[in-house]
Design a protein around this motif. Structure first.
Motif, PDB file in Angstrom:
ATOM      1  N   GLY A 293       0.783  -1.241   0.000  1.00 34.12           N
ATOM      2  CA  GLY A 293       0.000   0.000   0.000  1.00 34.12           C
ATOM      3  C   GLY A 293       0.807   1.278   0.000  1.00 34.12           C
ATOM      4  O   GLY A 293       0.241   2.359  -0.134  1.00 34.12           O
ATOM      5  N   LYS A 294       2.131   1.174   0.120  1.00 36.33           N
ATOM      6  CA  LYS A 294       2.966   2.371   0.138  1.00 36.33           C
ATOM      7  C   LYS A 294       3.292   2.819  -1.285  1.00 36.33           C
ATOM      8  O   LYS A 294       3.333   2.017  -2.216  1.00 36.33           O
ATOM      9  CB  LYS A 294       4.264   2.115   0.912  1.00 36.33           C
ATOM     10  CG  LYS A 294       4.045   1.891   2.408  1.00 36.33           C
ATOM     11  CD  LYS A 294       5.359   1.710   3.145  1.00 36.33           C
ATOM     12  CE  LYS A 294       5.111   1.520   4.645  1.00 36.33           C
ATOM     13  NZ  LYS A 294       6.375   1.323   5.390  1.00 36.33           N
ATOM     14  N   VAL A 295       3.526   4.121  -1.431  1.00 35.15           N
ATOM     15  CA  VAL A 295       3.783   4.707  -2.742  1.00 35.15           C
ATOM     16  C   VAL A 295       5.291   4.885  -2.942  1.00 35.15           C
ATOM     17  O   VAL A 295       5.990   5.377  -2.047  1.00 35.15           O
ATOM     18  CB  VAL A 295       3.070   6.063  -2.892  1.00 35.15           C
ATOM     19  CG1 VAL A 295       3.430   6.732  -4.218  1.00 35.15           C
ATOM     20  CG2 VAL A 295       1.555   5.869  -2.785  1.00 35.15           C
ATOM     21  N   TYR A 296       5.776   4.498  -4.121  1.00 33.72           N
ATOM     22  CA  TYR A 296       7.196   4.643  -4.470  1.00 33.72           C
ATOM     23  C   TYR A 296       7.305   5.235  -5.870  1.00 33.72           C
ATOM     24  O   TYR A 296       6.366   5.169  -6.675  1.00 33.72           O
ATOM     25  CB  TYR A 296       7.908   3.281  -4.440  1.00 33.72           C
ATOM     26  CG  TYR A 296       7.966   2.644  -3.073  1.00 33.72           C
ATOM     27  CD1 TYR A 296       9.015   2.907  -2.198  1.00 33.72           C
ATOM     28  CD2 TYR A 296       6.971   1.769  -2.660  1.00 33.72           C
ATOM     29  CE1 TYR A 296       9.067   2.315  -0.944  1.00 33.72           C
ATOM     30  CE2 TYR A 296       7.006   1.171  -1.408  1.00 33.72           C
ATOM     31  CZ  TYR A 296       8.067   1.460  -0.552  1.00 33.72           C
ATOM     32  OH  TYR A 296       8.107   0.871   0.693  1.00 33.72           O
ATOM     33  N   GLU A 297       8.480   5.775  -6.166  1.00 37.23           N
ATOM     34  CA  GLU A 297       8.764   6.275  -7.505  1.00 37.23           C
ATOM     35  C   GLU A 297       9.594   5.233  -8.259  1.00 37.23           C
ATOM     36  O   GLU A 297      10.486   4.609  -7.693  1.00 37.23           O
ATOM     37  CB  GLU A 297       9.535   7.596  -7.427  1.00 37.23           C
ATOM     38  CG  GLU A 297       8.746   8.738  -6.807  1.00 37.23           C
ATOM     39  CD  GLU A 297       9.554  10.026  -6.771  1.00 37.23           C
ATOM     40  OE1 GLU A 297      10.762   9.979  -7.115  1.00 37.23           O
ATOM     41  OE2 GLU A 297       8.994  11.071  -6.406  1.00 37.23           O
ATOM     42  N   TRP A 298       9.320   5.074  -9.551  1.00 38.64           N
ATOM     43  CA  TRP A 298      10.057   4.109 -10.350  1.00 38.64           C
ATOM     44  C   TRP A 298      11.563   4.386 -10.310  1.00 38.64           C
ATOM     45  O   TRP A 298      12.366   3.455 -10.227  1.00 38.64           O
ATOM     46  CB  TRP A 298       9.588   4.152 -11.807  1.00 38.64           C
ATOM     47  CG  TRP A 298       8.219   3.591 -12.057  1.00 38.64           C
ATOM     48  CD1 TRP A 298       7.110   4.290 -12.434  1.00 38.64           C
ATOM     49  CD2 TRP A 298       7.813   2.224 -11.971  1.00 38.64           C
ATOM     50  NE1 TRP A 298       6.036   3.451 -12.583  1.00 38.64           N
ATOM     51  CE2 TRP A 298       6.446   2.165 -12.319  1.00 38.64           C
ATOM     52  CE3 TRP A 298       8.474   1.041 -11.652  1.00 38.64           C
ATOM     53  CZ2 TRP A 298       5.727   0.976 -12.334  1.00 38.64           C
ATOM     54  CZ3 TRP A 298       7.765  -0.148 -11.676  1.00 38.64           C
ATOM     55  CH2 TRP A 298       6.404  -0.177 -12.006  1.00 38.64           C
TER      56      TRP A 298
END
Length: 346
Positions: A312-317
């Motif tokens: 559920g956490k947001v990351y950048e490519w």
């Protein structure tokens, strides 16, 4: 829109795993037929230094001694056809050969003497020299054989590439036209495909080279008395074969996930996606699951961190966790749920 995970096709993974298992079986057969007779003979000589030579009758029934070779084993050791050995036995050209239930058994010393007689064995060479010669021939054989596995790696990668593309187009089929996908989503994918092929080829090539290299290390260590293997050297090599088989299976699973992850990431980024939500498999095999099989992984590991906590956490490519984006860590089954507004981005 709701995104479904783009994951490797099990049939494609099974295809690579089957080919890799064929390679392992071939490796073990070559060890058994080409190297094992010499290894056993070296071990026998080492034993004879510490014990008196057994009587021939006793020796035939001794559990851990090497007295006879089958006609097939003798043929492999001498690099001749089995039928030639059988004919030599029938013509009494190999002293001591006996026929048991239709199978010729040949005293190992007689095989050596016969090999010298017909010019297949150089009596000036030690057992270790002969072992290394045979090992070098096997290494050359597998260098040549790897061309067919390069073709197989390309076929495997192409399967993964097309399956990931099909799933990607299906994902966006209702939102975009296919021709737009071709223009935007496929940019740079040809280069990525070629890079994945080379990565798979490089990994597959390491299997035979590392296998024979390890056998050589073990034989040398045993011959010099530097290491004693529990259960004996031949059992240790069987264990090595089992380990190599497991590594091949891991490569099949792991490279499938990495290929799909690479292709999917590039397609998402080509459509303007810069971030994603981390999704894991939510089962006992997820690293970090407190009630699972791997409850305490190092979250900063560059190989495989805590994927349970990332759900559920947001990351950048372009700014992933230490072990990479979903699908890239070893044996990772996680996937990325892209974040972007298709209408705005396109």
């Amino acid at each position: 829109m709701k995104f479904k995970p783009i994951t490797p096709n099990p049939h494609d993974v099974a295809f690579l795993r089957k080919k890799m298992m064929e390679l392992i079986r071939r490796l073990y057969a070559d060890y058994r037929n080409e190297l094992k007779p010499l290894i056993l003979k070296m071990n026998k000589e080492n034993r004879e230094e510490a014990t008196e030579r057994m009587e021939e009758a006793q020796k035939a029934f001794a559990k851990d001694s090497v007295q006879y070779l089958t006609a097939f084993e003798a043929a492999m050791q001498l690099h001749v056809l089995k039928i030639a050995i059988v004919r030599a036995c029938q013509a009494n050209q190999i002293p001591g050969a006996i026929n048991t239930d239709g199978e010729w058994l040949i005293p190992e010393d007689a095989v050596y003497d016969y090999g010298v007689k017909i010019g297949k064995i150089d009596p000036e060479k030690s057992l270790m020299e002969r072992f290394n010669d045979r090992l070098n021939k096997l290494n050359k054989k597998y260098e040549d054989l790897m061309q067919s596995y390069e073709n197989m790696a390309e076929e495997f990668t192409e399967r993964m590439f097309k399956d990931a593309k099909r799933k990607f187009i299906k994902q966006f089929g209702k939102e975009m036209k296919v021709d737009v996908l071709k223009q935007l989503a496929e940019r740079g994918l040809k280069e990525a495909f070629e890079a994945e092929v080379q990565r798979n080829v490089a990994l597959i090539k390491t299997i035979p080279s590392k296998y024979f290299e390890k056998i050589q290390e073990m034989v040398i260590a045993s011959s010099l008395g530097q290491q004693k293997f529990e259960g004996g050297l031949t059992q240790a090599i069987q264990d090595l074969t089992h380990t190599t088989r497991n590594r091949a299976k891991l490569i099949a699973r792991d490279q499938s996930a990495k290929a799909v992850s690479t292709f999917t990431q590039m397609r998402y980024e080509n459509l303007g996606c810069r971030k994603y939500i981390w999704r894991n498999a939510r089962d006992r095999r997820v690293a970090g699951n407190p009630n699972g099989l791997y409850p305490d992984p190092d979250p900063k590991s560059k190989y495989h961190g805590n994927h349970w906590d990332r759900e559920g956490k947001v990351y950048e490519w372009n700014n992933p966790p230490p072990d990479g984006n979903p699908g890239m860590p070893i044996n990772c089954r996680c996937y990325a749920e892209p974040i972007f507004d298709i209408e705005e981005e396109i």
